[in-house]
Design an enzyme around this catalytic site. Structure first.
Site, PDB file in Angstrom:
ATOM      1  N   LYS A   1      80.484  53.828   6.828  1.00 18.38           N
ATOM      2  CA  LYS A   1      80.551  52.403   6.482  1.00 18.38           C
ATOM      3  C   LYS A   1      79.393  52.025   5.548  1.00 18.38           C
ATOM      4  O   LYS A   1      79.589  51.274   4.594  1.00 18.38           O
ATOM      5  CB  LYS A   1      80.540  51.559   7.765  1.00 18.38           C
ATOM      6  CG  LYS A   1      81.828  51.680   8.567  1.00 18.38           C
ATOM      7  CD  LYS A   1      81.759  51.060   9.964  1.00 18.38           C
ATOM      8  CE  LYS A   1      83.007  51.443  10.771  1.00 18.38           C
ATOM      9  NZ  LYS A   1      82.997  50.971  12.156  1.00 18.38           N
TER      10      LYS A   1
ATOM     11  N   GLN B   1      79.566  48.798  16.877  1.00 21.38           N
ATOM     12  CA  GLN B   1      80.300  50.068  16.928  1.00 21.38           C
ATOM     13  C   GLN B   1      80.680  50.390  18.376  1.00 21.38           C
ATOM     14  O   GLN B   1      79.831  50.326  19.276  1.00 21.38           O
ATOM     15  CB  GLN B   1      79.439  51.191  16.314  1.00 21.38           C
ATOM     16  CG  GLN B   1      80.157  52.515  16.132  1.00 21.38           C
ATOM     17  CD  GLN B   1      81.353  52.436  15.173  1.00 21.38           C
ATOM     18  OE1 GLN B   1      81.321  51.715  14.191  1.00 21.38           O
ATOM     19  NE2 GLN B   1      82.410  53.158  15.464  1.00 21.38           N
TER      20      GLN B   1
ATOM     21  N   ASP C   1      85.821  43.093  12.261  1.00 24.81           N
ATOM     22  CA  ASP C   1      86.636  44.103  12.952  1.00 24.81           C
ATOM     23  C   ASP C   1      87.922  43.482  13.499  1.00 24.81           C
ATOM     24  O   ASP C   1      88.842  44.210  13.886  1.00 24.81           O
ATOM     25  CB  ASP C   1      85.854  44.685  14.136  1.00 24.81           C
ATOM     26  CG  ASP C   1      85.236  46.040  13.840  1.00 24.81           C
ATOM     27  OD1 ASP C   1      85.807  46.778  13.037  1.00 24.81           O
ATOM     28  OD2 ASP C   1      84.184  46.339  14.439  1.00 24.81           O
TER      29      ASP C   1
HETATM   30  N1  GUN Z   1      85.217  52.590  17.274  1.00 20.30           N
HETATM   31  C1  GUN Z   1      86.371  53.201  16.913  1.00 20.30           C
HETATM   32  N2  GUN Z   1      86.997  52.487  15.966  1.00 20.30           N
HETATM   33  C2  GUN Z   1      86.230  51.394  15.714  1.00 20.30           C
HETATM   34  C3  GUN Z   1      86.339  50.298  14.818  1.00 20.30           C
HETATM   35  O1  GUN Z   1      87.308  50.132  14.056  1.00 20.30           O
HETATM   36  N3  GUN Z   1      85.315  49.399  14.864  1.00 20.30           N
HETATM   37  C4  GUN Z   1      84.271  49.522  15.710  1.00 20.30           C
HETATM   38  N4  GUN Z   1      83.330  48.571  15.693  1.00 20.30           N
HETATM   39  N5  GUN Z   1      84.129  50.527  16.542  1.00 20.30           N
HETATM   40  C5  GUN Z   1      85.108  51.462  16.547  1.00 20.30           C
END
Ligand code: GUN
Length: 293
Positions: free
Chosen positions: A53, A97, A120
């Protein structure tokens, strides 16, 4: 068989975003979009997602800040961190996350994120608005799947779509989105999960099969209809001496055999994962421009 090439599509969309950053922010003297990411603990997969990211932010000209905390952080302290980032007017998008350590209630943490910064799309307000078809931040992975279907002009209207897995992040939202009255939607959706008997009898009827179960190589060729579209959301890190990183990525689908039978398929790596990151960038642009809220 044709590849649904997430890498190619992500590269194209990132170029579009970079150009938008130039035109809509830099040229107007406005601050560029800024993502803050909160990472708890040292799970290697989470660290690798966060690194991906950060790299994508750099590529399109966003600012990214990562707030790292030890696995021992308390729920109360983490809530304080989120409140602080909610109130920071320089931050447009905020992600925590997942997964979080077991002593922390993920739902309580997600509820603390301001819906206006929830890029998200995990906050109950955004999920509720998604179900009602109101403007909202769509969850990143389902949004990435819709973008792939749209850009490859894959018809969903009137199709039989089968989703394997009912997670809050992928399976549940993509099943809702594909059944909506919308250009990419209007599908008849069946959602299968761990209590679904005789899954093969259902998957073998699917025109579009979306696999998000978290089970390595679960989908085999006998489960797939001839010429189906197969979207593999699984990501598994398999130890390997052949790569510099020491692991290889594999999906929930037996790619080698299934790819011979279907019309389109997403590879792992190079499929849905890269589209998830791109969706996050698109949501951040919407947050910075205050398009939704
Ligand atoms: N863990 C697995 N997929 C995701 C996601 O799309 N966003 C976040 N914040 N954590 C994750």
């Amino acid at each position: 068989m044709k590849l649904l090439d997430g890498k190619l599509m992500a590269t194209q969309i990132k170029a579009e975003i970079a150009s938008d950053v130039q035109q809509s922010f830099l040229n107007k003297g406005l601050p560029v979009p800024h993502i803050a990411a909160v990472l708890v603990g040292d799970d290697p997969a989470s660290q690798s997602y966060i690194a991906g990211k950060e790299k994508a932010c750099k590529e399109v000209g966003f600012i990214s800040s990562v707030y790292r905390y030890p696995v021992t952080i308390t729920q109360e302290k983490l809530i304080e961190v989120i409140r602080f980032l909610n109130d920071d007017t320089e931050i447009d998008g905020l992600i925590v996350q997942l997964p979080l350590p077991k002593h922390i209630d993920e739902n309580k943490i997600i509820e603390q994120i301001k819906p206006q910064k929830d890029i998200d799309g995990f906050h109950p307000v955004n999920i509720g608005r998604m179900v009602l078809g109101l403007p909202c931040f769509l969850p990143a992975t389902p949004k990435g799947i819709l973008t792939l279907l749209e850009r490859y002009q894959i018809e969903t209207t009137g199709k039989n779509c089968v989703v394997l897995g009912r997670s809050h992040i992928v399976g549940s939202p993509i099943s809702i989105l594909l059944s909506r009255k919308s250009t990419i939607g209007n599908a008849t959706v069946t959602l299968c999960h761990s209590h679904t008997p005789n899954i093969t009898s259902i998957t073998s009827q699917a025109d579009i099969l979306i696999v998000a179960m978290g089970k390595l190589g679960f989908v085999t060729a006998d489960m797939v209809k001839q010429d189906a579209v197969v979207i593999d959301v699984g990501i598994h890190r398999i130890p390997s001496d052949e790569t510099k990183s020491g692991f290889k990525l594999k999906g929930d689908v037996d790619f080698e055999k299934v790819s011979r039978k279907c019309s389109y398929i997403t590879p792992v790596p190079g499929g849905v994962g890269l589209m998830t990151v791109v969706s996050l960038l698109q949501n951040t642009i919407l947050a910075a421009k205050k398009v939704i809220y």
